[in-house]
Design a protein around this motif. Structure first.
Motif, PDB file in Angstrom:
ATOM      1  N   CYS A   1       0.829  -1.203   0.000  1.00 62.36           N
ATOM      2  CA  CYS A   1       0.000   0.000   0.000  1.00 62.36           C
ATOM      3  C   CYS A   1       0.862   1.252   0.000  1.00 62.36           C
ATOM      4  CB  CYS A   1      -0.894   0.020   1.242  1.00 62.36           C
ATOM      5  SG  CYS A   1      -2.043  -1.348   1.331  1.00 62.36           S
ATOM      6  N   LYS A   2       0.238   2.335  -0.404  1.00 64.08           N
ATOM      7  CA  LYS A   2       0.890   3.628  -0.289  1.00 64.08           C
ATOM      8  C   LYS A   2       0.824   4.069   1.163  1.00 64.08           C
ATOM      9  CE  LYS A   2      -0.296   5.163  -4.907  1.00 64.08           C
ATOM     10  NZ  LYS A   2      -0.996   6.154  -5.708  1.00 64.08           N
ATOM     11  N   LYS A   3       1.651   5.025   1.511  1.00 63.20           N
ATOM     12  CA  LYS A   3       1.673   5.522   2.879  1.00 63.20           C
ATOM     13  C   LYS A   3       0.329   6.185   3.193  1.00 63.20           C
ATOM     14  CE  LYS A   3       4.094   8.594   5.983  1.00 63.20           C
ATOM     15  NZ  LYS A   3       5.166   9.578   6.130  1.00 63.20           N
ATOM     16  N   PRO A   4      -0.348   5.707   4.246  1.00 62.20           N
ATOM     17  CA  PRO A   4      -1.637   6.318   4.594  1.00 62.20           C
ATOM     18  C   PRO A   4      -1.431   7.655   5.301  1.00 62.20           C
ATOM     19  CG  PRO A   4      -1.096   4.614   6.163  1.00 62.20           C
ATOM     20  CD  PRO A   4      -0.022   4.589   5.103  1.00 62.20           C
ATOM     21  N   ALA A   5      -2.456   8.485   5.252  1.00 66.05           N
ATOM     22  CA  ALA A   5      -2.385   9.768   5.943  1.00 66.05           C
ATOM     23  C   ALA A   5      -2.250   9.539   7.447  1.00 66.05           C
ATOM     24  CB  ALA A   5      -3.624  10.600   5.640  1.00 66.05           C
ATOM     25  N   THR A   6      -3.011   8.589   7.955  1.00 65.28           N
ATOM     26  CA  THR A   6      -2.922   8.221   9.368  1.00 65.28           C
ATOM     27  C   THR A   6      -3.031   6.704   9.471  1.00 65.28           C
ATOM     28  OG1 THR A   6      -5.310   8.405   9.680  1.00 65.28           O
ATOM     29  CG2 THR A   6      -3.995  10.356  10.187  1.00 65.28           C
TER      30      THR A   6
END
Length: 131
Positions: A94-99
């Motif tokens: 996955c891409k880096k999540p906001a939180t």
């Protein structure tokens, strides 16, 4: 119409053929099973797998010799390692999540909680049981 008495592999092949025709009709490319299997694991996940392969078996062998309480703790530890691997796999894809959402770590947190409930503070080995 598909005969429901066909064995499962035949049903799956028929389903796969129909799905391929539908994808061709719609102009959509499907992902074959061989394509999905060829995905490489992230180096971090490979390192984690190597670590678990190296250090988990001696612990699992020892837990059987040390009694029922240790056996149960070993089962919880196995679940925790599996939960950690699932998290690392998800994170590597996955891409880096906001939180970071707590639901991503729910299984690992449950294992830690379960391990803490197994601790017997009255035991002479209480200090060895702490997580």
């Amino acid at each position: 119409m598909i005969d429901t008495t066909l064995p499962l592999p035949s049903l799956l092949e028929a389903f796969d053929a129909r799905l391929a025709r539908l994808e061709a009709h719609l102009g959509v490319e499907g992902v074959s099973v061989s394509d999905a299997d060829s995905v490489e694991l992230a180096p971090q996940l490979q390192a984690y797998d190597e670590y678990v392969t190296q250090y988990s078996p001696p612990f699992l062998i020892a837990r059987e010799k040390l009694g029922e309480g240790t056996r149960k703790l070993g089962e919880v530890t196995e679940k925790a390692f599996a939960a950690q691997r699932a998290f690392l796999l998800m994170a590597s894809q996955c891409k880096k999540p906001a939180t970071l959402k707590s639901e991503h770590l729910r299984d690992l947190q449950a294992c830690i909680g379960e391990a803490n409930t197994l601790r017997d503070n009255r035991s002479e080995f209480a200090n060895h049981q702490k997580c």
